[in-house]
Write an enzyme that holds these catalytic residues in place. Structure first.
Site, PDB file in Angstrom:
ATOM      1  N   HIS A 305       0.854  -1.189   0.000  1.00  0.00           N
ATOM      2  CA  HIS A 305       0.000   0.000   0.000  1.00  0.00           C
ATOM      3  C   HIS A 305       0.882   1.228   0.000  1.00  0.00           C
ATOM      4  O   HIS A 305       1.928   1.238   0.641  1.00  0.00           O
ATOM      5  CB  HIS A 305      -0.904   0.009   1.246  1.00  0.00           C
ATOM      6  CG  HIS A 305      -2.051   0.949   1.111  1.00  0.00           C
ATOM      7  ND1 HIS A 305      -1.945   2.276   1.419  1.00  0.00           N
ATOM      8  CD2 HIS A 305      -3.307   0.746   0.664  1.00  0.00           C
ATOM      9  CE1 HIS A 305      -3.108   2.856   1.177  1.00  0.00           C
ATOM     10  NE2 HIS A 305      -3.950   1.960   0.708  1.00  0.00           N
ATOM     11  N   ASP A 362      -7.979  -5.304   0.296  1.00  0.00           N
ATOM     12  CA  ASP A 362      -8.510  -6.183  -0.745  1.00  0.00           C
ATOM     13  C   ASP A 362      -8.141  -7.639  -0.545  1.00  0.00           C
ATOM     14  O   ASP A 362      -8.657  -8.504  -1.257  1.00  0.00           O
ATOM     15  CB  ASP A 362      -7.983  -5.726  -2.120  1.00  0.00           C
ATOM     16  CG  ASP A 362      -8.563  -4.373  -2.505  1.00  0.00           C
ATOM     17  OD1 ASP A 362      -9.760  -4.183  -2.284  1.00  0.00           O
ATOM     18  OD2 ASP A 362      -7.804  -3.527  -3.001  1.00  0.00           O
TER      19      ASP A 362
HETATM   20  N1  ACO Z   1       4.097  -7.753  -4.654  1.00  0.00           N
HETATM   21  C1  ACO Z   1       5.433  -7.737  -4.852  1.00  0.00           C
HETATM   22  N2  ACO Z   1       6.187  -6.633  -4.746  1.00  0.00           N
HETATM   23  C2  ACO Z   1       5.584  -5.484  -4.438  1.00  0.00           C
HETATM   24  C3  ACO Z   1       4.189  -5.416  -4.213  1.00  0.00           C
HETATM   25  C4  ACO Z   1       3.445  -6.604  -4.321  1.00  0.00           C
HETATM   26  N3  ACO Z   1       2.130  -6.611  -4.124  1.00  0.00           N
HETATM   27  N4  ACO Z   1       3.838  -4.144  -3.923  1.00  0.00           N
HETATM   28  C5  ACO Z   1       4.983  -3.430  -3.972  1.00  0.00           C
HETATM   29  N5  ACO Z   1       6.029  -4.231  -4.287  1.00  0.00           N
HETATM   30  C6  ACO Z   1       7.448  -3.834  -4.370  1.00  0.00           C
HETATM   31  C7  ACO Z   1       7.705  -2.982  -5.609  1.00  0.00           C
HETATM   32  O1  ACO Z   1       8.052  -3.794  -6.714  1.00  0.00           O
HETATM   33  C8  ACO Z   1       8.852  -2.124  -5.135  1.00  0.00           C
HETATM   34  O2  ACO Z   1      10.015  -2.927  -5.122  1.00  0.00           O
HETATM   35  P1  ACO Z   1      11.455  -2.251  -5.440  1.00  0.00           P
HETATM   36  O3  ACO Z   1      11.675  -1.267  -4.309  1.00  0.00           O
HETATM   37  O4  ACO Z   1      12.415  -3.387  -5.434  1.00  0.00           O
HETATM   38  O5  ACO Z   1      11.331  -1.576  -6.771  1.00  0.00           O
HETATM   39  C9  ACO Z   1       8.514  -1.856  -3.662  1.00  0.00           C
HETATM   40  O6  ACO Z   1       7.717  -2.983  -3.247  1.00  0.00           O
HETATM   41  C10 ACO Z   1       7.759  -0.559  -3.430  1.00  0.00           C
HETATM   42  O7  ACO Z   1       6.560  -0.607  -4.201  1.00  0.00           O
HETATM   43  P2  ACO Z   1       5.975   0.578  -5.049  1.00  0.00           P
HETATM   44  O8  ACO Z   1       5.411   0.030  -6.303  1.00  0.00           O
HETATM   45  O9  ACO Z   1       6.958   1.693  -5.149  1.00  0.00           O
HETATM   46  O10 ACO Z   1       4.800   1.060  -4.095  1.00  0.00           O
HETATM   47  P3  ACO Z   1       3.614   2.011  -4.487  1.00  0.00           P
HETATM   48  O11 ACO Z   1       3.290   2.769  -3.278  1.00  0.00           O
HETATM   49  O12 ACO Z   1       3.903   2.775  -5.726  1.00  0.00           O
HETATM   50  O13 ACO Z   1       2.417   0.984  -4.859  1.00  0.00           O
HETATM   51  C11 ACO Z   1       0.619  -0.513  -4.654  1.00  0.00           C
HETATM   52  C12 ACO Z   1       1.481   0.559  -3.951  1.00  0.00           C
HETATM   53  C13 ACO Z   1       0.146   0.007  -6.012  1.00  0.00           C
HETATM   54  C14 ACO Z   1      -0.589  -0.779  -3.801  1.00  0.00           C
HETATM   55  C15 ACO Z   1       1.475  -1.789  -4.848  1.00  0.00           C
HETATM   56  O14 ACO Z   1       1.875  -2.257  -3.583  1.00  0.00           O
HETATM   57  C16 ACO Z   1       0.698  -2.877  -5.578  1.00  0.00           C
HETATM   58  O15 ACO Z   1       0.659  -2.857  -6.811  1.00  0.00           O
HETATM   59  N6  ACO Z   1       0.099  -3.845  -4.851  1.00  0.00           N
HETATM   60  C17 ACO Z   1      -0.687  -4.898  -5.471  1.00  0.00           C
HETATM   61  C18 ACO Z   1      -2.043  -4.372  -5.920  1.00  0.00           C
HETATM   62  C19 ACO Z   1      -2.962  -4.077  -4.757  1.00  0.00           C
HETATM   63  O16 ACO Z   1      -3.149  -4.890  -3.866  1.00  0.00           O
HETATM   64  N7  ACO Z   1      -3.588  -2.893  -4.817  1.00  0.00           N
HETATM   65  C20 ACO Z   1      -4.598  -2.477  -3.809  1.00  0.00           C
HETATM   66  C21 ACO Z   1      -4.093  -1.348  -2.993  1.00  0.00           C
HETATM   67  S1  ACO Z   1      -5.297  -0.928  -1.776  1.00  0.00           S
HETATM   68  C22 ACO Z   1      -6.444  -0.058  -2.634  1.00  0.00           C
HETATM   69  O17 ACO Z   1      -6.178   0.678  -3.541  1.00  0.00           O
HETATM   70  C23 ACO Z   1      -7.812  -0.258  -2.272  1.00  0.00           C
END
Ligand code: ACO
Length: 416
Positions: A305, A362
């Protein structure tokens, strides 16, 4: 004394930037005059460090895993209040007393009739359409009615329009479900609570009394937990569209469109699809490895998140609700077992630990909706149903805020 930050530029120019303090939460560097005084913009793709407005609605402390609506903790609201009281709280700032709640329910009832025009919009869609595409269109269609009353003027006094969106959305979502499943629409029954009524408009008399009560209680909790979440992507979209002077319903339509994305609200549908895939393959470790592989675009859906760098408090409540619903149904759910197994591995794995990736709202909501036999393509519309309250509340706050200007970001130009 007010705090300030000092910015020193390479040409020797020094400027002081005020640090604003909210009621709680970190200080916020005020860069409003930065361009005017220095000719510089800030660069923050994805708004990772940017507050786009001030708001008195919802507070999140992502490091501590705290979420509050109007100062009330989410756990208290989910366990001790129902969703219509939470709607009232978000809109009016205080929980209603009995009299206020009764009057508010009458108002919801009065404003709940879905116009024929919207019913026809739903019927015009092919049965193969994704329900979110229909929902976007329903809100867009409602904007015509707003336009008839207010023209292109944002009317921030007329709260009834906002309440009518909240009152109509359960019937709209239920009709969308029944349309794509080739079933007759079911009229609202205003003797029932908001959540009971929604369940009945979706499924008619499919469940006995005990199951209806159990499922309506679980849905009510899901609605409460999804009602608002400060400046998330869909809410930011609603505010951005509204900041240009567009109507409430035009703005809501943009909110639904934004929520549909799998990194936002669409994740609840993606989670259940992922859990089913894991069930079929029988190999949790393979999915964990894929999620960690930076060459593989796969992410563990329902994990991570932007704001929570700790357990999402909503996920904790929903995990307990999953246990309760499945326990009362005396069902053992393979999907819940897989979800718990996945969580256990991820919470110990260095990749997830160092990046502070925890289950989000979620991760468990879909398992409950799956137990109610709600198909996965309806999960995000149900999220939208609940979030309509947040969008409406935030839109009115935006429209009444004297600081609102058209939201117009700048760019770092790298072209020819
Ligand atoms: N699985 C694996 N790796 C992940 C995940 C995940 N679910 N989420 C983040 N990471 C990793 C990224 O690849 C990144 O790695 P790095 O530092 O080696 O490049 C690091 O963790 C930081 O992640 P970001 O993408 O920079 O985080 P951001 O804040 O931009 O994204 C998000 C947050 C979009 C929620 C992301 O965690 C994601 O895509 N999760 C899966 C989808 C999801 O569950 N979305 C619902 C969110 S809640 C809502 O909106 C209701």
């Amino acid at each position: 004394m007010d705090k300030k930050a000092l910015l020193e530029l390479s040409n020797g120019l020094k400027i002081e930037l005020p640090i604003l303090n909210g009621t709680v939460g970190p200080g916020v560097l005020n860069i409003k005059d930065l361009y005017r005084t220095t000719g510089l913009f800030t660069y923050d793709p994805g708004f990772v460090s940017t507050a786009s407005c001030s708001s008195a609605i919802t507070f999140i402390d992502g490091d501590e895993g705290v979420l509050k609506y109007r100062g009330h903790s989410i756990a208290d609201l989910a366990e001790n209040n129902n969703f219509t009281a939470v709607i009232y709280l978000l809109l009016h700032g205080e929980l209603p007393n009995l009299e206020q709640h009764k009057k508010f329910l009458l108002k919801i009832e009065k404003l709940s009739k879905v116009p024929e025009q919207v019913v026809n919009v739903i019927k015009a869609f092919p049965k193969t359409a994704h329900p979110m595409s229909i929902l976007i269109t329903c809100f867009a269609s409602l904007s015509a009615l707003y336009h008839e009353r207010h023209g292109n003027n944002v009317n921030s006094e007329d709260l009834d329009f906002g309440i009518s969106a909240i009152a109509q959305v359960p019937a709209i979502v239920a009709m969308i479900y029944r349309h794509i499943n080739d079933q007759e629409f079911i009229n609202a029954n205003n003797e029932l609570s908001y959540s009971e009524n929604f369940l009945r408009m979706m499924f008619g008399d499919a469940f006995d009394n005990a199951k209806s009560a159990l499922f309506a209680k679980a849905l009510d909790k899901i609605f409460t937990l999804h009602a608002d979440h400060e400046q998330n992507a869909s809410t930011a979209a609603v505010r951005l569209v509204g900041s240009a002077g567009s109507s409430l319903f035009a703005s809501l339509s943009a909110g639904v469109a934004t929520l549909w994305g799998p990194t936002h609200g669409g994740a609840n549908e993606a989670v259940i699809n992922m859990l089913k895939e894991i069930e079929q393959s029988g190999d949790i470790d393979k999915f964990i490895e894929k999620a960690k592989d930076d060459k593989d675009p796969f992410k563990l859906m329902g994990f991570g998140h932007r704001v929570y760098k700790n357990y999402d408090p909503r996920a904790r409540i929903l995990k307990n609700a999953c246990n309760e619903v499945l326990g009362k149904l005396e069902q053992s759910s393979e999907l819940l077992k897989i979800a718990k197994g996945l969580e256990k591995i991820a919470l110990k794995d260095e990749y997830f630990v160092t990046r502070k990736l925890y289950p989000n709202v979620d991760f468990y909501s879909g398992i409950i909706m799956n137990a109610i036999d709600i198909p996965s393509n309806m999960f995000t519309p149900i999220f939208a149903l609940a979030r309509t309250t947040g969008w409406v509340t935030q839109w009115y706050e935006m429209a009444n805020d004297k600081e609102t200007k058209i939201n117009r970001p700048r760019q770092l130009y790298v072209g020819k």
